[in-house]
Scaffold this active site. Structure first.
Site, PDB file in Angstrom:
ATOM      1  N   SER A 316     -19.014 -30.640  44.768  1.00 33.38           N
ATOM      2  CA  SER A 316     -19.494 -30.173  46.058  1.00 33.38           C
ATOM      3  C   SER A 316     -20.448 -28.987  45.945  1.00 33.38           C
ATOM      4  O   SER A 316     -21.592 -29.143  45.570  1.00 33.38           O
ATOM      5  CB  SER A 316     -18.308 -29.836  46.963  1.00 33.38           C
ATOM      6  OG  SER A 316     -17.707 -31.025  47.395  1.00 33.38           O
ATOM      7  N   ASP A 327     -33.156 -30.031  39.879  1.00 31.53           N
ATOM      8  CA  ASP A 327     -34.273 -30.698  40.546  1.00 31.53           C
ATOM      9  C   ASP A 327     -35.522 -29.829  40.577  1.00 31.53           C
ATOM     10  O   ASP A 327     -36.650 -30.323  40.553  1.00 31.53           O
ATOM     11  CB  ASP A 327     -33.894 -31.098  41.970  1.00 31.53           C
ATOM     12  CG  ASP A 327     -33.082 -32.388  42.019  1.00 31.53           C
ATOM     13  OD1 ASP A 327     -32.734 -32.906  40.952  1.00 31.53           O
ATOM     14  OD2 ASP A 327     -32.799 -32.866  43.140  1.00 31.53           O
ATOM     15  N   LYS A 341     -19.248 -35.420  45.068  1.00 33.54           N
ATOM     16  CA  LYS A 341     -18.855 -35.299  46.473  1.00 33.54           C
ATOM     17  C   LYS A 341     -20.029 -34.726  47.260  1.00 33.54           C
ATOM     18  O   LYS A 341     -20.399 -33.575  47.084  1.00 33.54           O
ATOM     19  CB  LYS A 341     -17.634 -34.408  46.656  1.00 33.54           C
ATOM     20  CG  LYS A 341     -17.257 -34.232  48.123  1.00 33.54           C
ATOM     21  CD  LYS A 341     -16.027 -33.373  48.309  1.00 33.54           C
ATOM     22  CE  LYS A 341     -15.707 -33.216  49.790  1.00 33.54           C
ATOM     23  NZ  LYS A 341     -16.666 -32.330  50.477  1.00 33.54           N
TER      24      LYS A 341
END
Length: 423
Positions: A316, A327, A341
């Site tokens: 999470s 990224d 999650k």
């Protein structure tokens, strides 16, 4: 009906056997009902129904006729609060979402303890396996009774003080495991076909979100272990970075292994400490639209190299932070695939001291990746054997040392980056 929204919560777990699952402070409670009548029971049921109806992420309600369900449960007669609470939990199960759950007054009180740092328990995080529905240990707290006894991630809890756990809700399991300081609880654990009893002594457990150390002999590396995204995690993280900067850190290893998540804004705040530019996370609600959170030119260490350690217990909020850094090419990830999650819960206080957590959104990494049930793949995979993981759990002093092979790989990568910068 007045519904008060609480901080958004991101966690892979629905309970903590170390104590309880919690949220940030400042919860506002509605007045507690003084007596049960059918009207009062209908009010509580309808409160829960309304929260789901307005905010639940899936507008199909798991292919259920949600209005018909409301009529069905309001038409029943209830003679005590336990019947009401059981009916509400039964109603929410129809959503097929383990993260949307109702909490009785005691469960809700317990829920709020986690981030206070005042916990009593045996020191492990607990979840229900989606496929087998068995109670499974997700991770243990180093130095606490469970880790010292050798209990480890993926262990299955068959019994608690002789009570079988088959079909047991996590809240019930936590209540059985918790208790007074210096009392014992016996857990029957299954591990790869081997079954044995562990007698554990409950103790107070102080949990700090951040641990840090400076390693001048390793080329000036700052090592930060972030254990959970609690309410005080950003301030602890900020203090750790500033201390390491003053000591002369040239690069950082950020350890998110076994970090189950926590508060959404903790992940955003910490991301902003590490990157000056770029998208951090986007969340999408049922009603449509996209809420994008980005870096805001406030990074403490905007340029120094970072390597992040992740594993199957990184979930999470941990995945938001590691996904943002990966990224945006701000850091490389070392370890194994994360938990997976990608859901956001909001915590809502209800009447009578009860409360609920409801899934209100899905989140996506900066590149738009939905990691729910998929996880994030590391840039460099380094697997540990179960024996190696067990050794680290039993002796937390080995974590972040040359006996920790994932750390060793991260250190190798970081040293290369530091040398490149120095030259």
């Amino acid at each position: 009906m007045k519904i008060i929204r609480k901080s958004h919560l991101l966690t892979a777990l629905t309970a903590l056997a170390i104590g309880t699952l919690g949220l940030a402070s400042g919860v506002t409670h509605l007045p507690q009902a003084v007596a049960l009548s059918n009207d009062n029971s209908q009010e509580t049921i309808d409160e829960v129904w309304q929260v789901v109806n307005r905010r639940y992420v899936d507008g199909s309600f798991n292919q259920n006729d949600w209005k018909s369900i409301r009529s069905q449960y309001l038409a029943r007669n209830y003679t005590d609060r336990e019947q009401v609470y059981s009916a509400i939990k039964e109603m929410l199960k129809k959503l097929g979402d383990p993260y949307t759950r109702f909490m009785t007054p005691q469960e809700f009180k317990d829920f709020k303890v986690q981030t206070s740092g005042q916990l009593v328990g045996v020191g492990f995080q607990l979840n229900t396996d989606d496929k087998t529905k068995k109670l499974v240990v997700v991770s243990t707290v180093e130095g606490a009774a469970a880790a010292k006894a050798g209990i480890a991630a993926d262990d299955i809890i068959l019994q608690i003080d002789g009570v079988p756990t088959t079909g047991m809700e996590i809240g019930k399991a936590v209540q059985l495991i918790r208790g007074q300081v210096d009392t014992n609880v016996t857990l029957t654990i299954q591990r790869e076909g081997d079954i044995r009893d562990y007698i554990l002594t409950r103790q107070k457990i102080e949990i700090h979100s951040v641990e840090a150390k400076y390693a001048p002999d390793d080329g000036g590396v700052g090592y930060i272990r972030l254990k959970q995204f609690s309410a005080n995690a950003p301030s602890e993280m900020r203090a750790a970075i500033k201390k390491l900067e003053n000591q002369g850190a040239k690069g950082y290893i950020l350890d998110l292994r076994s970090n189950p998540g926590g508060l959404l804004y903790g992940a955003i705040d910490i991301s902003r400490m590490l990157m000056n530019d770029g998208k951090i996370v986007s969340t999408k609600l049922r009603q449509g639209g996209e809420d994008i959170k980005s870096a805001n030119q406030t990074a403490i260490i905007p340029d120094k190299p970072i390597v992040v350690l992740v594993d199957g217990g990184s979930a999470s909020a941990s995945e938001i932070l590691s996904g943002a850094l990966q990224d945006n090419k701000r850091a490389e990830l070392v370890g194994v695939k994360t938990y997976g999650k990608g859901l956001v819960q909001s915590v809502v206080p209800l009447s009578g001291g009860t409360g609920m957590a409801v899934t209100i959104a899905k989140y996506y990494t900066p590149k738009g990746t939905d990691i729910d049930h998929k996880g994030i793949e590391p840039d460099f995979e380094v697997q540990l054997t179960k024996a190696q993981m067990q050794s680290l759990k039993k002796d937390s002093k080995q974590i972040g040392t040359d006996t920790d092979l994932q750390y060793v790989k991260a250190l190798e990568l970081l040293k290369t980056k530091i040398v490149s910068i120095d030259n």
